[in-house]
Design an enzyme around this catalytic site. Structure first.
Site, PDB file in Angstrom:
ATOM      1  N   ASP A 175       5.587  -4.560  -7.769  1.00  0.00           N
ATOM      2  CA  ASP A 175       4.220  -4.201  -7.366  1.00  0.00           C
ATOM      3  C   ASP A 175       3.256  -5.177  -8.038  1.00  0.00           C
ATOM      4  O   ASP A 175       3.468  -5.534  -9.206  1.00  0.00           O
ATOM      5  CB  ASP A 175       3.891  -2.757  -7.816  1.00  0.00           C
ATOM      6  N   VAL A 231       4.619  -9.591  -3.695  1.00  0.00           N
ATOM      7  CA  VAL A 231       5.780  -9.860  -2.829  1.00  0.00           C
ATOM      8  C   VAL A 231       5.509 -10.912  -1.758  1.00  0.00           C
ATOM      9  O   VAL A 231       6.397 -11.259  -0.994  1.00  0.00           O
ATOM     10  CB  VAL A 231       6.357  -8.573  -2.173  1.00  0.00           C
ATOM     11  N   TYR A 281      -4.779  -4.083   9.143  1.00  0.00           N
ATOM     12  CA  TYR A 281      -3.659  -3.185   8.816  1.00  0.00           C
ATOM     13  C   TYR A 281      -2.745  -3.010  10.025  1.00  0.00           C
ATOM     14  O   TYR A 281      -1.538  -3.232   9.946  1.00  0.00           O
ATOM     15  CB  TYR A 281      -4.224  -1.843   8.351  1.00  0.00           C
ATOM     16  N   ARG A 313      -9.513   8.251   1.366  1.00  0.00           N
ATOM     17  CA  ARG A 313      -8.817   9.025   2.389  1.00  0.00           C
ATOM     18  C   ARG A 313      -9.265  10.480   2.343  1.00  0.00           C
ATOM     19  O   ARG A 313      -9.764  10.977   1.343  1.00  0.00           O
ATOM     20  CB  ARG A 313      -7.301   8.903   2.219  1.00  0.00           C
ATOM     21  N   THR A 354       0.127  11.150   5.175  1.00  0.00           N
ATOM     22  CA  THR A 354       0.933  11.791   4.129  1.00  0.00           C
ATOM     23  C   THR A 354       0.028  12.062   2.928  1.00  0.00           C
ATOM     24  O   THR A 354      -0.878  11.283   2.647  1.00  0.00           O
ATOM     25  CB  THR A 354       2.109  10.861   3.756  1.00  0.00           C
TER      26      THR A 354
HETATM   27  N1  UDP Z   1     -12.571  11.370   7.060  1.00  0.00           N
HETATM   28  C1  UDP Z   1     -13.667  12.196   6.894  1.00  0.00           C
HETATM   29  N2  UDP Z   1     -14.289  12.184   5.673  1.00  0.00           N
HETATM   30  C2  UDP Z   1     -13.872  11.435   4.613  1.00  0.00           C
HETATM   31  C3  UDP Z   1     -12.742  10.615   4.790  1.00  0.00           C
HETATM   32  C4  UDP Z   1     -12.109  10.600   6.033  1.00  0.00           C
HETATM   33  O1  UDP Z   1     -14.082  12.895   7.819  1.00  0.00           O
HETATM   34  O2  UDP Z   1     -14.503  11.489   3.541  1.00  0.00           O
HETATM   35  C5  UDP Z   1     -11.889  11.373   8.364  1.00  0.00           C
HETATM   36  C6  UDP Z   1     -11.687   9.970   8.947  1.00  0.00           C
HETATM   37  O3  UDP Z   1     -12.822   9.589   9.679  1.00  0.00           O
HETATM   38  C7  UDP Z   1     -10.452  10.179   9.809  1.00  0.00           C
HETATM   39  C8  UDP Z   1      -9.664  11.250   9.076  1.00  0.00           C
HETATM   40  O4  UDP Z   1     -10.589  11.889   8.195  1.00  0.00           O
HETATM   41  O5  UDP Z   1     -10.819  10.653  11.088  1.00  0.00           O
HETATM   42  C9  UDP Z   1      -8.502  10.692   8.266  1.00  0.00           C
HETATM   43  O6  UDP Z   1      -8.984   9.635   7.509  1.00  0.00           O
HETATM   44  P1  UDP Z   1      -8.134   8.897   6.416  1.00  0.00           P
HETATM   45  O7  UDP Z   1      -8.987   7.820   5.841  1.00  0.00           O
HETATM   46  O8  UDP Z   1      -7.537   9.872   5.460  1.00  0.00           O
HETATM   47  O9  UDP Z   1      -6.892   8.269   7.186  1.00  0.00           O
HETATM   48  P2  UDP Z   1      -6.664   7.628   8.641  1.00  0.00           P
HETATM   49  O10 UDP Z   1      -5.857   8.642   9.335  1.00  0.00           O
HETATM   50  O11 UDP Z   1      -7.965   7.395   9.333  1.00  0.00           O
HETATM   51  O12 UDP Z   1      -5.953   6.368   8.339  1.00  0.00           O
END
Ligand code: UDP
Length: 319
Positions: free
Chosen positions: A38, A64, A152, A193, A182
């Site tokens: 890492d 990596v 990504y 997230r 997850t």
């Molecule tokens: N989201 C939200 N508020 C936050 C963070 C994320 O409403 O403070 C929403 C985001 O717009 C998405 C979902 O939650 O629709 C999941 O977001 P995340 O960033 O966890 O992962 P993603 O599935 O988008 O990669």
């Protein structure tokens, strides 16, 4: 890969990351030996602190995308390194593209050199903003190649392509997992997230920031279930992608209410702008994993969230 009681030596890239650190735990618990790599760009030493002195764990701080020689034997290479939260990969778009492309190539070369098995952790983002619902592995996706998330999505799609090429051209025994959302302990509190964000906001009585109107959906899988799926997949001979995730789908607004109920918080819900290209719906079809691996998630959402909340309470007490 022979699991007939032999100790195997497995290289795990991204070992200090959220899911990979749990994977290291599982491999060690199964009696195997782990070499963790890492560069700590988004991973954290704290995630592997508890195994740092384990006799079968060896950590190398290494990017990596750079060449690396690892002395034999190497029986398996699990390529799990990548920034994975939208906030992280928007902060590090070039590094994200590099680790998915060059990094995957280096890890495939390592597996090829040692005649080891190889597993790529790809993503549900390969489907982009999906027009097929729930998502089946045969769906090719709806990805904006030049949008903010493309660093990504496209690097993971490239990673899948080069993995298949190494299998077809060099006969490397490869597996590809498409990981859906997850959650669990060792997520970063501030990675943006939805799980850490809402739990942090609820525990500190801050406003719960729902992006858009909260009608977009996600399906959340607890990390030990995910690791079990990956562990089964790495023992299979399936070369094409396999979805791993929890099919329980919910609207983000519903998820916010769930966190509020679970934590007993009285935080208000605040609506914010929806990020560009935020997928409107996401739910894995896991028929293939069920049939092929005999796998399905077991940890109920409330139980997984309770453990996650407990973990973040601990983190918040330390900061
Ligand atoms: N989201 C939200 N508020 C936050 C963070 C994320 O409403 O403070 C929403 C985001 O717009 C998405 C979902 O939650 O629709 C999941 O977001 P995340 O960033 O966890 O992962 P993603 O599935 O988008 O990669």
């Amino acid at each position: 890969m022979n699991y007939g009681g032999n100790v195997l030596r497995i290289v795990v890239s991204g070992a200090a990351g959220f899911i990979a650190s749990h994977m290291c735990d599982r491999l060690l618990a199964e009696g195997h030996s782990v070499v963790g790599l890492d560069n700590l760009l988004t991973g954290s030493r704290e995630n592997i602190e508890h195994i740092a002195d384990h006799e079968r764990f060896h950590f190398i701080e290494h990017d990596v995308t750079m060449p690396i020689d690892i002395e034999p034997p190497v029986d398996g290479v699990l390529h799990m390194a990548s920034p994975a939260s939208p906030k992280d990969y928007l902060n590090y778009p070039i590094e994200t593209l590099d680790v998915g492309s060059l990094g995957t190539r280096r890890m495939l070369d390592l597996a090829h050199f040692h005649a080891a098995r190889f597993l790529l952790t790809s993503t549900s983002e390969s489907y982009g903003d999906p027009l097929v619902h729930p998502q089946v592995e045969t769906y090719w996706g709806n990805v904006n190649p030049v949008g903010p998330r493309s660093c990504y999505d496209e690097s993971k799609r490239f990673a899948e392509a080069i993995t298949m090429a190494y299998h077809r051209k060099h006969g490397v025994r490869t597996n590809i997992a498409r990981i859906f959302n997850t959650y669990g302990p060792r997520m970063k509190l501030n990675d943006g997230r939805v799980v850490p964000a809402f739990v942090d906001q609820a525990l500190t009585n801050g406003a719960i920031t729902v992006f858009g109107d909260g009608s977009q959906t996600r399906s959340f899988c607890y990390v030990t279930d995910m690791v079990d799926g990956l562990f089964r997949l790495m023992q299979s001979d399936e070369r094409y992608p396999v979805n791993l995730g929890n099919p329980r789908e919910m609207k983000i607004l519903e998820f916010a209410e769930h966190i509020l109920r679970l934590t007993g918080a009285s935080s208000p819900i605040e609506f914010r702008a929806l990020p560009e290209d935020d997928p409107k719906q996401r739910q894995p079809d896991i028929t293939k994993a069920r049939t092929l691996l005999g796998w399905e998630p077991r940890v109920p959402l409330d139980e997984g969230l309770a453990r996650t909340v407990e973990y973040f309470r601990g983190v918040l007490q330390r900061v």
